[in-house]
Design a protein around this motif. Sequence first.
Motif, PDB file in Angstrom:
ATOM      1  N   ILE A  34      53.893  26.802  50.001  1.00 24.75           N
ATOM      2  CA  ILE A  34      54.631  25.502  49.827  1.00 24.75           C
ATOM      3  C   ILE A  34      54.804  24.962  51.027  1.00 24.75           C
ATOM      4  O   ILE A  34      54.556  23.394  51.446  1.00 24.75           O
ATOM      5  CB  ILE A  34      56.064  25.675  49.329  1.00 24.75           C
ATOM      6  N   GLY A  35      55.021  25.817  52.447  1.00 18.65           N
ATOM      7  CA  GLY A  35      54.955  24.990  53.603  1.00 18.65           C
ATOM      8  C   GLY A  35      53.634  24.473  54.094  1.00 18.65           C
ATOM      9  O   GLY A  35      53.666  23.617  54.575  1.00 18.65           O
ATOM     10  N   MET A  36      52.524  25.102  53.605  1.00 20.70           N
ATOM     11  CA  MET A  36      51.227  24.819  53.845  1.00 20.70           C
ATOM     12  C   MET A  36      51.121  23.304  53.238  1.00 20.70           C
ATOM     13  O   MET A  36      50.621  22.047  53.574  1.00 20.70           O
ATOM     14  CB  MET A  36      50.175  25.601  53.537  1.00 20.70           C
ATOM     15  N   GLN A  37      51.523  23.131  51.875  1.00 16.54           N
ATOM     16  CA  GLN A  37      51.485  21.858  51.089  1.00 16.54           C
ATOM     17  C   GLN A  37      52.295  20.754  51.795  1.00 16.54           C
ATOM     18  O   GLN A  37      51.729  19.578  51.691  1.00 16.54           O
ATOM     19  CB  GLN A  37      51.792  22.001  49.867  1.00 16.54           C
ATOM     20  N   ARG A  38      53.290  20.992  52.215  1.00 22.09           N
ATOM     21  CA  ARG A  38      54.069  20.342  52.870  1.00 22.09           C
ATOM     22  C   ARG A  38      53.694  19.598  54.046  1.00 22.09           C
ATOM     23  O   ARG A  38      53.861  18.318  54.382  1.00 22.09           O
ATOM     24  CB  ARG A  38      55.553  20.817  53.051  1.00 22.09           C
ATOM     25  N   LEU A  39      52.666  20.249  54.824  1.00 24.85           N
ATOM     26  CA  LEU A  39      52.254  19.786  55.741  1.00 24.85           C
ATOM     27  C   LEU A  39      50.866  18.992  55.581  1.00 24.85           C
ATOM     28  O   LEU A  39      50.103  18.627  56.436  1.00 24.85           O
ATOM     29  CB  LEU A  39      51.845  20.778  56.949  1.00 24.85           C
ATOM     30  N   ALA A  81      48.500  25.453  63.573  1.00 25.89           N
ATOM     31  CA  ALA A  81      48.041  24.468  64.322  1.00 25.89           C
ATOM     32  C   ALA A  81      48.998  23.202  64.008  1.00 25.89           C
ATOM     33  O   ALA A  81      49.384  22.414  64.821  1.00 25.89           O
ATOM     34  CB  ALA A  81      46.451  24.109  64.438  1.00 25.89           C
ATOM     35  N   LEU A  82      49.070  22.995  62.834  1.00 26.49           N
ATOM     36  CA  LEU A  82      49.762  21.837  62.095  1.00 26.49           C
ATOM     37  C   LEU A  82      51.143  22.044  62.353  1.00 26.49           C
ATOM     38  O   LEU A  82      51.982  21.106  62.751  1.00 26.49           O
ATOM     39  CB  LEU A  82      49.522  21.721  60.830  1.00 26.49           C
ATOM     40  N   MET A  83      51.716  23.202  62.400  1.00 21.79           N
ATOM     41  CA  MET A  83      52.973  23.424  62.762  1.00 21.79           C
ATOM     42  C   MET A  83      53.580  22.927  64.003  1.00 21.79           C
ATOM     43  O   MET A  83      54.431  22.473  64.277  1.00 21.79           O
ATOM     44  CB  MET A  83      53.467  24.770  62.406  1.00 21.79           C
ATOM     45  N   LYS A  84      52.647  23.619  64.782  1.00 20.30           N
ATOM     46  CA  LYS A  84      52.613  23.311  66.480  1.00 20.30           C
ATOM     47  C   LYS A  84      52.880  21.891  66.734  1.00 20.30           C
ATOM     48  O   LYS A  84      53.365  21.219  67.606  1.00 20.30           O
ATOM     49  CB  LYS A  84      51.484  24.105  67.412  1.00 20.30           C
ATOM     50  N   GLY A  85      51.599  20.984  66.095  1.00 23.27           N
ATOM     51  CA  GLY A  85      51.508  19.611  66.180  1.00 23.27           C
ATOM     52  C   GLY A  85      52.789  19.059  65.809  1.00 23.27           C
ATOM     53  O   GLY A  85      53.308  17.806  66.382  1.00 23.27           O
ATOM     54  N   SER A  86      53.514  19.548  64.745  1.00 29.29           N
ATOM     55  CA  SER A  86      54.644  18.717  64.020  1.00 29.29           C
ATOM     56  C   SER A  86      55.982  19.149  65.023  1.00 29.29           C
ATOM     57  O   SER A  86      56.526  17.860  65.228  1.00 29.29           O
ATOM     58  CB  SER A  86      54.973  19.091  62.699  1.00 29.29           C
ATOM     59  N   ILE A  87      55.906  20.084  65.603  1.00 35.57           N
ATOM     60  CA  ILE A  87      57.132  20.375  66.725  1.00 35.57           C
ATOM     61  C   ILE A  87      56.903  19.552  67.787  1.00 35.57           C
ATOM     62  O   ILE A  87      57.725  18.683  68.394  1.00 35.57           O
ATOM     63  CB  ILE A  87      57.072  21.850  66.857  1.00 35.57           C
TER      64      ILE A  87
END
Length: 90
Positions: A34-39, A81-87
Motif C-alpha cells: 500500500i505504501g508503494m501504491q501511495r507513492l 528511491a521514491l521514499m528518499k525523494g519524497s522526504i
Amino acid sequence: MYSKNWLILKDDAKKTFEVCGQDGNTNAFMNRTIGMQRLGMQVSGVTPPVSNTNSNRTSIKVQGYTPEEGLEERLMVQYRALMKGSIDEE
C-alpha cells in the motif's frame, strides 16, 4: 482455517509477479504494498491461503501475469528511491 498465506507481489505496469514467500501474518507485506501504491507505483499484492493444491511455490499461477525472479528486490529499490525523494521535497 488456513494458518499461512502466500505473499504474491504483482507489478501491474509490466504484468509480472513474484511469490515472495509464506507468512501467517500478512500485515507488513500489505502495508509495504500500500505504501508503494501511495507513492504512485503500479503494484498490487495477493495473499491466497496455502493449501494442498498450491503448496509449492512453482505451482502458483496468476492469470495474465508472467513470473519474474527478483521482482520484489527491483520494486524495493524503486520504492526506497521514491521514499528518499519524497522526504527531500519536504
